[in-house]
Write an enzyme that holds these catalytic residues in place. Structure first.
Site, PDB file in Angstrom:
ATOM      1  N   HIS A 194       5.106  -0.435   6.638  1.00  0.00           N
ATOM      2  CA  HIS A 194       4.364   0.575   7.392  1.00  0.00           C
ATOM      3  C   HIS A 194       3.899  -0.024   8.728  1.00  0.00           C
ATOM      4  CE1 HIS A 194      -0.047  -0.386   5.957  1.00  0.00           C
ATOM      5  NE2 HIS A 194       0.603  -1.465   6.280  1.00  0.00           N
ATOM      6  N   CYS A 242      -2.015  -4.751  12.579  1.00  0.00           N
ATOM      7  CA  CYS A 242      -1.286  -3.667  11.911  1.00  0.00           C
ATOM      8  C   CYS A 242      -0.532  -2.783  12.899  1.00  0.00           C
ATOM      9  CB  CYS A 242      -2.239  -2.803  11.089  1.00  0.00           C
ATOM     10  SG  CYS A 242      -3.067  -3.731   9.801  1.00  0.00           S
ATOM     11  N   HIS A 295       5.083  -4.069   9.142  1.00  0.00           N
ATOM     12  CA  HIS A 295       5.051  -5.147   8.147  1.00  0.00           C
ATOM     13  C   HIS A 295       5.032  -4.427   6.792  1.00  0.00           C
ATOM     14  CE1 HIS A 295       0.975  -3.840   8.850  1.00  0.00           C
ATOM     15  NE2 HIS A 295       0.618  -4.376   7.687  1.00  0.00           N
ATOM     16  N   HIS A 303       3.599  -4.248   2.277  1.00  0.00           N
ATOM     17  CA  HIS A 303       2.707  -4.655   1.200  1.00  0.00           C
ATOM     18  C   HIS A 303       3.295  -4.338  -0.165  1.00  0.00           C
ATOM     19  CE1 HIS A 303      -0.539  -5.473   3.975  1.00  0.00           C
ATOM     20  NE2 HIS A 303      -0.303  -4.316   4.571  1.00  0.00           N
ATOM     21  N   ASP A 360       8.731   3.749  -2.854  1.00  0.00           N
ATOM     22  CA  ASP A 360       9.111   2.365  -3.131  1.00  0.00           C
ATOM     23  C   ASP A 360      10.293   1.900  -2.276  1.00  0.00           C
ATOM     24  OD1 ASP A 360       8.918  -0.065  -4.409  1.00  0.00           O
ATOM     25  OD2 ASP A 360      10.375   0.482  -5.947  1.00  0.00           O
ATOM     26  N   HIS A 361      10.128   0.728  -1.686  1.00  0.00           N
ATOM     27  CA  HIS A 361      11.163   0.121  -0.847  1.00  0.00           C
ATOM     28  C   HIS A 361      11.509   0.994   0.369  1.00  0.00           C
ATOM     29  CE1 HIS A 361      11.424  -2.825  -3.998  1.00  0.00           C
ATOM     30  NE2 HIS A 361      12.224  -3.555  -3.253  1.00  0.00           N
ATOM     31  N   GLU A 375      -3.967  -2.066  -1.468  1.00  0.00           N
ATOM     32  CA  GLU A 375      -3.018  -2.604  -0.489  1.00  0.00           C
ATOM     33  C   GLU A 375      -2.791  -4.079  -0.794  1.00  0.00           C
ATOM     34  OE1 GLU A 375      -3.189  -1.775   3.969  1.00  0.00           O
ATOM     35  OE2 GLU A 375      -3.455  -3.947   3.921  1.00  0.00           O
TER      36      GLU A 375
END
Lengths: 143, 143, 143, 143, 143, 143
Positions: D19, D38, D44, D46, D83-84, D132
């Site tokens: 994100h 951020c 980047h 998480h 996801d991913h 997070e």
């Protein structure tokens, strides 16, 4: 081609201590510079975690490297000498050496070995691990 | 019978990155098949945990293998080049190699070693451990 | 039927202290009986974990309840007054009250609230949680 | 005096995303100042942890608030959409709002509720929690 | 001076079993004394954690020691034979040996090795680690 | 504007059990469909974690909501009736109800309350939390 099987049992236990980093062999200024916040006069403390690693053959009858009750008895004995104490004041070994994670790990290794030697067991203490917190720890052993 | 004592300090730190698994040496189809969800075009990311393992004698005065402030300075330097970056875009080393846990671990080992070599310390980097998540990690070292 | 949305941000931080349980309002014997090992004269210590819970609307532009940098600044201020100190000796608030997990939680709640009130933010401190170790903690708040 | 029993089941699951924090309603300078690291251009990521809290009576025959297989099916559906992925690029909901922990928690609450409403179950979604990382999380619910 | 690089990938997985410690080669009294609470007639159980450690060169194209999908397939196969079973009754290997952490670790090592040998991969199973709980585990390998 | 302070102490403890999900009120087929792997005939088991949440005023002399030694005595009593047992066979309460996480949580709440009522303490049991594993838990209380 032969293969040599090995098994190593690990046991984890907890204790809490106060300590202060201060070496009489250094000046106040050197102490402050070397130890930073840990030099704070009245000390602070941690929740330590001690792990003992025991190497040996698996007994074909009991299925054990060593009986866990024996391990727990040893670790209870070793940690009860430290738990809820201020290391610098209450534990003679740390009157002469700085109670760093390294030195406490070495001390615990020695104490566990001492107790283990009194049992007639083929098990070997391969190392101990001491956590000062989840981001800092020391492994100590003897080859 | 003599015994050789050894002590190994471990320090743990955190950073977060984006990455994508893609190898220009493979076809799109091979990339998709090899990397599955990790091949997803715009990348995803992880909270990485990096641990450095430092082996050496315990200094008799300070009681330390290495001063933790030095370790933290090195790890800060190494991880700040990765933290909150997208590895494929922002870190040159991963322009040419897939940013797998294996390759990031090898990269971190190299960078920590580089920084450590600039200190005059008897300490040795025995390995690093890199966690992609709590169920997957890689240890990397050199014998 | 209407619904009232709520969002609560939590931030976790760490600090380490020494402390001793001793109340001048009780006899030595009562102190020993009430506090057990925690009465140990020179004190011991813990790795504390402090969590602050902040309740408020999500800002439609930034997507935040409160900017994390502000939270971290407050928590840094509050915990740096405690970190690596011996609570009984170094923190005036604990000259007059026993530094139990309950009292430290109440103290932290008050300090975080004090700092938070200086910001012009619609956010509300719903409670704090203080861990003495992973098996013992206290939530403290005000309705 | 009567008493009202209540039971709340919690289920935890994991997913990983990329994100970037960026709001088109703010200038580049404001974005940089508000979001710090951020704001980094390529994003980047998480390892997120999502927990769903389900409140309801315990069925006297099955002993359950809700069948865990149903919960897992719902959470699988909700997290597989995230996801991913890179939230800003791959998930339409985050084309218009900053993918902060607060907004992702609100989004997950809405999606779990949507799926839950299709089952004929007396269970109520009391809130979701989104981590997070281990030091930052958001609870989101509706009263 | 040359250096030999090495990389070791670790994968963690979970399963839950019932078991009872009882050896037909010992009297009831000896069983009770040796195994304590674990001798309890109808058995009890644990959430086990299995970690497999795989050593090998990093493939220069994929950046992997071994493809994680292969590892997961192997571990899924091995653990599904144990998960939600009562080891003494449901798993033939433990009809003849006590299902201690040591013996379960040895069993898992053997099964993972068996499955791994069917792949044509240069990777080597250096050891497995089996946790019975967070305070007790066994490493098992073959030199 | 007045404010009502509150403090809640939490204590965490561990125990391990075997169990099987089976309801005599359902057919074999319904049992299999409802409980899946948990229906496995000889049962399996878990490392349970029990947390008790105790609400009350902080005693101005001792600084405590309740003396931890009392809490530990109660929890020891309650968990020793379950630890290393097979719930379906060894604990009468689960002869008549399925030992789901929900039902075990309700049982523990009742037992802790029973023991707590025998002390003359202003403290109130606000709820208990029972973890079957780190991804599944139940909170149980009475309003």
């Amino acid at each position: 081609m032969t293969s040599l099987p090995w098994a190593r049992l690990a046991r984890r236990t907890h204790f809490s201590c106060g300590h202060r980093y201060y070496s009489p062999q250094m000046s106040e200024e050197e102490n402050r510079k070397t130890f930073g916040l840990c030099y704070s006069e009245h000390g602070h403390g941690h929740n330590y975690v001690l792990e003992a690693y025991l190497l040996g053959p698996i007994d074909p009858v009991t299925g054990m490297v060593i009986n866990l009750m024996q391990v727990d008895e040893i670790l209870k004995k070793v940690t009860s000498e430290l738990d809820h104490r201020h290391l610098n004041f209450d534990v003679p070994a740390f009157a002469e050496q700085v109670p760093t994670t390294e030195n406490i790990a070495r001390y615990c290794y020695g104490r566990v070995l001492e107790e283990l030697n009194q049992l007639q067991s083929p098990v070997q203490l391969s190392s101990v691990r001491l956590y000062e917190n989840e981001d800092l720890w020391v492994d100590y052993g003897q080859l």
